[in-house]
Design an enzyme around this catalytic site. Structure first.
Site, short mmCIF file in Angstrom:
data_model
loop_
_atom_site.label_atom_id
_atom_site.label_comp_id
_atom_site.label_asym_id
_atom_site.label_seq_id
_atom_site.Cartn_x
_atom_site.Cartn_y
_atom_site.Cartn_z
N CYS A 1 0.82 -1.23 0.00
CA CYS A 1 0.00 0.00 0.00
C CYS A 1 0.84 1.27 0.00
CB CYS A 1 -0.94 0.00 1.19
SG CYS A 1 -2.04 -1.41 1.20
N HIS B 1 -3.11 7.13 2.56
CA HIS B 1 -3.60 5.83 2.09
C HIS B 1 -4.97 5.60 2.72
CE1 HIS B 1 -4.08 1.72 1.20
NE2 HIS B 1 -3.74 1.26 2.39
N ASN C 1 -10.30 0.19 0.38
CA ASN C 1 -8.84 0.26 0.32
C ASN C 1 -8.37 -0.30 -1.03
OD1 ASN C 1 -6.10 -0.26 0.56
ND2 ASN C 1 -6.22 -1.05 2.65
#
Ligand code: COA
Length: 403
Positions: free
Chosen positions: A126, A268, A298
């Site tokens: 990520c 993020h 996500n």
């Protein structure tokens, strides 16, 4: 080798790495929390209160990490108003690459017709987009390249265990991209802090072909399954809240700024509670954090460039604003960076139209070139299957080879 003369612009001006284009692409298919609760034991209230996520996008059978990356890249090139041939480097940050190799970046390079660009994938989960932008900025500032395309693209839906309610509710598919370019105007990427703590490798992982973690059977004693995500949610949560503030504070101070100077943090998009906790401990109002995880979940390496693109589209970033990207996830790895925003110069209508047509031509020629090569390859294979003793055929094959 040509070297610039002393006193030439290359010696007298520092080079800065600016973001001059941005774009995103998400699949059309929306999966809501209620859709999820039809096949896994969960509900909308639990998901919204624990994560802030309301829906996510899921790739269709025809979509993949590379097709989403291509669309986001084309939109970023459009905003930057540059041609694919001007790209020197293409980086795709992804945990869901099309192949172990070739890189997804090489596939995108071919589809764009970016024939002067090097291409590689970035594996930092990520945090991959922040790592990728940092690599591109370093290459630009050292003057080894002029222009880079950095993409975060993911099809997380393909590595989820759809029976595991603690992970499948969190993730979604999508891609975001930025074009970066050298400039003598001060600004662009001002500082980067990249860190890793590999001791936490097993709290968030997807075992692949070379894994020592697998013994060949489908289900492993440690709960790890090939090409399926494993996550210890509470541990990841603790890690994320721990590193978020430290790395943001470090990047801001490395840039010679204070948190008061920062217009917007583009984090993020993992969990709203992680962002709220960071806002509290940094003593910043939550309105100074870009949040769109309610609509996309996500999307791993794609989440920051998608959030950035929407922030720009919503008018939340203006020229000369200082913004921060912060990523964290599998590795464990994390990274923050400060960017001084500089809007690209206004388009000259006629020139922009011409460039737009040339970009379309580049994409079409790239497709034709790819098809031509595959066609020649299949003709060669056809002749190879025929007996080599048949001299006429062999001569014909030689002629086709020379085409
Ligand atoms: N729906 C309903 N109940 C659920 C659920 C779901 N989707 N997922 C877990 N639960 C249950 C658990 O089974 C547990 O039940 P129990 O108390 O009866 O055992 C309970 O909810 C609490 O589980 P826990 O895992 O402690 O919940 P949590 O508050 O930590 O939230 C996460 C779980 C995954 C949402 C949270 O840990 C998290 O967001 N972690 C970070 C994940 C992340 O961001 N990963 C990517 C980083 S890049």
């Amino acid at each position: 080798m040509d070297t610039p003369n002393q006193g030439s612009p290359a010696y007298t001006h520092a080079t800065y790495a600016h973001i001059i284009g941005w774009g995103m692409a998400v699949p059309d298919k929306v999966m809501t929390n209620d859709d999820l609760s039809a096949f896994v034991d969960t509900n909308d209230e639990w998901i919204v209160s624990r994560t802030g996520i309301r829906e996510r996008r899921i790739a269709s059978e025809k979509e993949s990490t590379a097709t989403l990356a291509l669309k986001a890249a084309q939109r970023a090139l459009e905003v930057a108003d540059i041609l694919p041939i001007e790209l020197d480097m293409i980086i795709v940050a992804t945990s869901t690459a099309e192949y172990v190799f070739p890189s997804t970046a090489s596939i995108v390079q071919n589809w764009l017709g970016a024939s002067r660009a090097g291409a590689f994938d970035m594996s930092a989960a990520c945090s991959g987009f922040v790592y990728g932008v940092n690599m591109a900025a370093q290459a630009i500032r050292s003057r080894s390249i002029q222009t880079a395309l950095v993409i975060g693209s993911e099809t997380m839906s393909r590595i989820l265990d759809w029976q595991d309610r603690s992970t499948c509710i969190l993730f979604g598919d999508g891609a975001g991209a930025v074009v970066m370019r050298a400039s003598t105007v001060p600004g662009g990427v001002l500082s980067s802090v990249l860190r890793s703590d590999g001791a936490g490798w097993d709290v968030l992982c997807v075992p692949s072909v070379g894994s020592r973690d697998l013994d060949g059977s489908e289900i492993q004693p440690n709960g790890h399954t090939p090409f399926r995500m494993f996550m210890d949610g509470p541990e990841v949560f603790k890690f994320a809240t721990r590193v978020f503030n430290d790395s943001v504070s470090q990047a801001v101070s490395d840039a010679g700024l204070t948190l008061d100077d920062i217009k917007l943090i583009v984090p993020h998009q993992a969990n709203l509670r992680i962002i709220s906790s960071a806002a509290r401990s940094l003593k910043m109002d939550e309105s100074r954090f870009m949040v769109n995880l309610d609509r996309y979940g996500n999307t791993s390496a794609a989440s920051i460039p998608i959030a950035l693109t929407e922030a720009v589209q919503q008018g939340r970033i203006a020229e000369n604003d200082y913004i921060v990207f912060v990523g964290f996830g599998g590795g464990l790895a994390w990274g923050s960076m400060v960017v001084k925003w500089g809007a690209p110069k206004p388009k000259e209508e006629e020139r922009a139209l011409l460039k737009s047509q040339r970009r379309q031509l580049s994409y079409s020629l790239a497709t034709l070139r790819s098809r031509w090569r595959r066609w020649i390859k299949s003709i060669n294979e056809f002749f190879a299957r025929l007996s080599p003793a048949r001299g006429r055929m062999a001569r014909l094959r030689d002629r086709v080879d020379k085409l």
